[in-house]
Motif scaffolding. Structure first.
Motif, PDB file in Angstrom:
ATOM      1  N   LEU A 201       0.825  -1.223   0.000  1.00 22.49           N
ATOM      2  CA  LEU A 201       0.000   0.000   0.000  1.00 22.49           C
ATOM      3  C   LEU A 201       0.858   1.271   0.000  1.00 22.49           C
ATOM      4  CD1 LEU A 201      -2.894  -1.052   2.417  1.00 22.49           C
ATOM      5  CD2 LEU A 201      -2.812  -1.175  -0.081  1.00 22.49           C
ATOM      6  N   VAL A 202       1.918   1.243  -0.786  1.00 23.94           N
ATOM      7  CA  VAL A 202       2.769   2.431  -0.911  1.00 23.94           C
ATOM      8  C   VAL A 202       2.849   2.922  -2.351  1.00 23.94           C
ATOM      9  CG1 VAL A 202       4.157   1.876   1.117  1.00 23.94           C
ATOM     10  CG2 VAL A 202       4.896   1.056  -1.139  1.00 23.94           C
ATOM     11  N   VAL A 203       2.272   2.179  -3.306  1.00 25.36           N
ATOM     12  CA  VAL A 203       2.330   2.569  -4.714  1.00 25.36           C
ATOM     13  C   VAL A 203       1.023   3.259  -5.094  1.00 25.36           C
ATOM     14  CG1 VAL A 203       2.566   1.764  -7.093  1.00 25.36           C
ATOM     15  CG2 VAL A 203       3.888   0.677  -5.272  1.00 25.36           C
ATOM     16  N   PHE A 204       1.123   4.521  -5.465  1.00 25.58           N
ATOM     17  CA  PHE A 204      -0.054   5.299  -5.836  1.00 25.58           C
ATOM     18  C   PHE A 204      -0.079   5.490  -7.348  1.00 25.58           C
ATOM     19  CE2 PHE A 204       0.405   6.110  -1.389  1.00 25.58           C
ATOM     20  CZ  PHE A 204      -0.882   6.308  -0.936  1.00 25.58           C
ATOM     21  N   ALA A 206      -2.790   3.455  -7.051  1.00 23.52           N
ATOM     22  CA  ALA A 206      -3.508   2.235  -6.676  1.00 23.52           C
ATOM     23  C   ALA A 206      -3.793   2.177  -5.182  1.00 23.52           C
ATOM     24  CB  ALA A 206      -2.699   1.009  -7.105  1.00 23.52           C
ATOM     25  N   ALA A 207      -2.820   2.573  -4.367  1.00 22.02           N
ATOM     26  CA  ALA A 207      -2.966   2.464  -2.917  1.00 22.02           C
ATOM     27  C   ALA A 207      -4.015   3.406  -2.347  1.00 22.02           C
ATOM     28  CB  ALA A 207      -1.622   2.719  -2.243  1.00 22.02           C
ATOM     29  N   ALA A 211      -8.006   3.365   1.061  1.00 16.06           N
ATOM     30  CA  ALA A 211      -8.274   4.532   1.905  1.00 16.06           C
ATOM     31  C   ALA A 211      -9.614   5.166   1.538  1.00 16.06           C
ATOM     32  CB  ALA A 211      -7.140   5.547   1.761  1.00 16.06           C
ATOM     33  N   PHE A 212      -9.903   5.243   0.242  1.00 16.30           N
ATOM     34  CA  PHE A 212     -11.170   5.797  -0.209  1.00 16.30           C
ATOM     35  C   PHE A 212     -12.338   4.942   0.263  1.00 16.30           C
ATOM     36  CE2 PHE A 212     -14.479   5.598  -3.591  1.00 16.30           C
ATOM     37  CZ  PHE A 212     -15.054   6.837  -3.362  1.00 16.30           C
ATOM     38  N   ALA A 213     -12.168   3.600   0.190  1.00 20.00           N
ATOM     39  CA  ALA A 213     -13.233   2.700   0.647  1.00 20.00           C
ATOM     40  C   ALA A 213     -13.542   2.938   2.120  1.00 20.00           C
ATOM     41  CB  ALA A 213     -12.824   1.248   0.410  1.00 20.00           C
ATOM     42  N   LYS A 214     -12.497   3.057   2.929  1.00 21.29           N
ATOM     43  CA  LYS A 214     -12.680   3.280   4.368  1.00 21.29           C
ATOM     44  C   LYS A 214     -13.375   4.612   4.627  1.00 21.29           C
ATOM     45  CE  LYS A 214     -12.046   2.549   8.779  1.00 21.29           C
ATOM     46  NZ  LYS A 214     -12.844   1.535   9.489  1.00 21.29           N
TER      47      LYS A 214
END
Length: 251
Positions: A201-204, A206-207, A211-214
């Protein structure tokens, strides 16, 4: 298997049972047991065969030759890779009807080999099992590309329009694919449980999806051997081997 892991898996099973829509999200960690190395692992062969940046690939025939050499070197490194217990577990979750599709950062096609249809796998970073023309988009099979490359010393051009062929992956500096990003956004917005497996969860960008779902009200579960930046905000974190966890979802 420890008692705490057994309890965590039971909790995950309950969360999936209670969910209306589960969004799956996978990273490199789900494929390491298949023999495909993680990009960030110490002495990873990816570090010795780094992908060529997109702009350089476009500008330089020499860079394109080197990109294909590195591509085929890596293909040889993990030739014969087969779906792991994690892939098979995710395929079972999709088959159950609770998980419409899997969002993946991986390019290895192993989710499809585990039995999923193309429209059940949202590939954010493309697919390394075939090539596409950068001009007309025509698909070309890698066996043919490699034969031509090794016979002539140069990668072939598109058989339809003469354009540049490239592995159907997203290179550094290349725009993210619009349709997979749209599909991932739609699934993330609709889900009430977002299930991450094998991603640091460090590659954006995509990561950003978990966070958006939460933030959108979904519960967040992270299954990964190592801690991630989102562990503190997750509803359940399981630090364990992915196959050990998801083999419990195979009928």
């Amino acid at each position: 298997m420890t008692e705490s892991l057994i309890a965590s898996i039971a909790t995950l099973q309950d969360m999936i049972q209670d969910a209306r829509i589960v969004a799956g999200f996978t990273g490199a960690g789900i494929s390491t047991k298949s023999g495909i190395p993680d990009f960030r692992s110490p002495d990873s062969p990816w570090m010795r065969n780094k992908p060529i940046p997109f702009e350089l690939f476009l500008q330089s025939p020499k860079a394109r030759r080197e990109a294909w050499r590195r591509k085929f070197t890596m293909d040889d490194h993990y030739r014969g890779a087969r779906p792991s217990a994690g892939h098979i577990g995710f395929a079972s979750l999709v088959a159950s009807g609770r998980m419409p599709a899997i969002i993946t950062q991986n390019i290895d096609g192993l989710h499809q080999e585990a039995g999923l249809k193309e429209d059940q796998v949202i590939e954010l970073h493309g697919n390394g099992t075939y090539a596409r023309c950068l001009s007309c988009g025509r698909r070309h099979e890698l066996d043919w590309v490699r034969y031509q490359f090794e016979r002539n010393g140069d990668p072939p051009e598109c058989i339809a329009c003469g354009g540049i062929l490239k592995s159907a992956t997203i290179s550094f500096g290349q725009a993210m694919p619009e349709e997979p990003m749209r599909q991932a956004q739609k699934l993330t917005a609709a889900c009430d449980l977002f299930l991450v497996a094998g991603s640091s969860l460090v590659v954006f960008p995509a990561a950003a999806f978990p966070a958006f779902a939460k933030e959108n009200g979904a519960r967040l579960v992270i299954v990964n051997r190592e801690p991630t930046p989102l562990d503190a905000s997750a509803d359940l974190v399981i630090h364990a081997e992915i196959g050990e966890v998801f083999s419990k979802f195979v009928p």
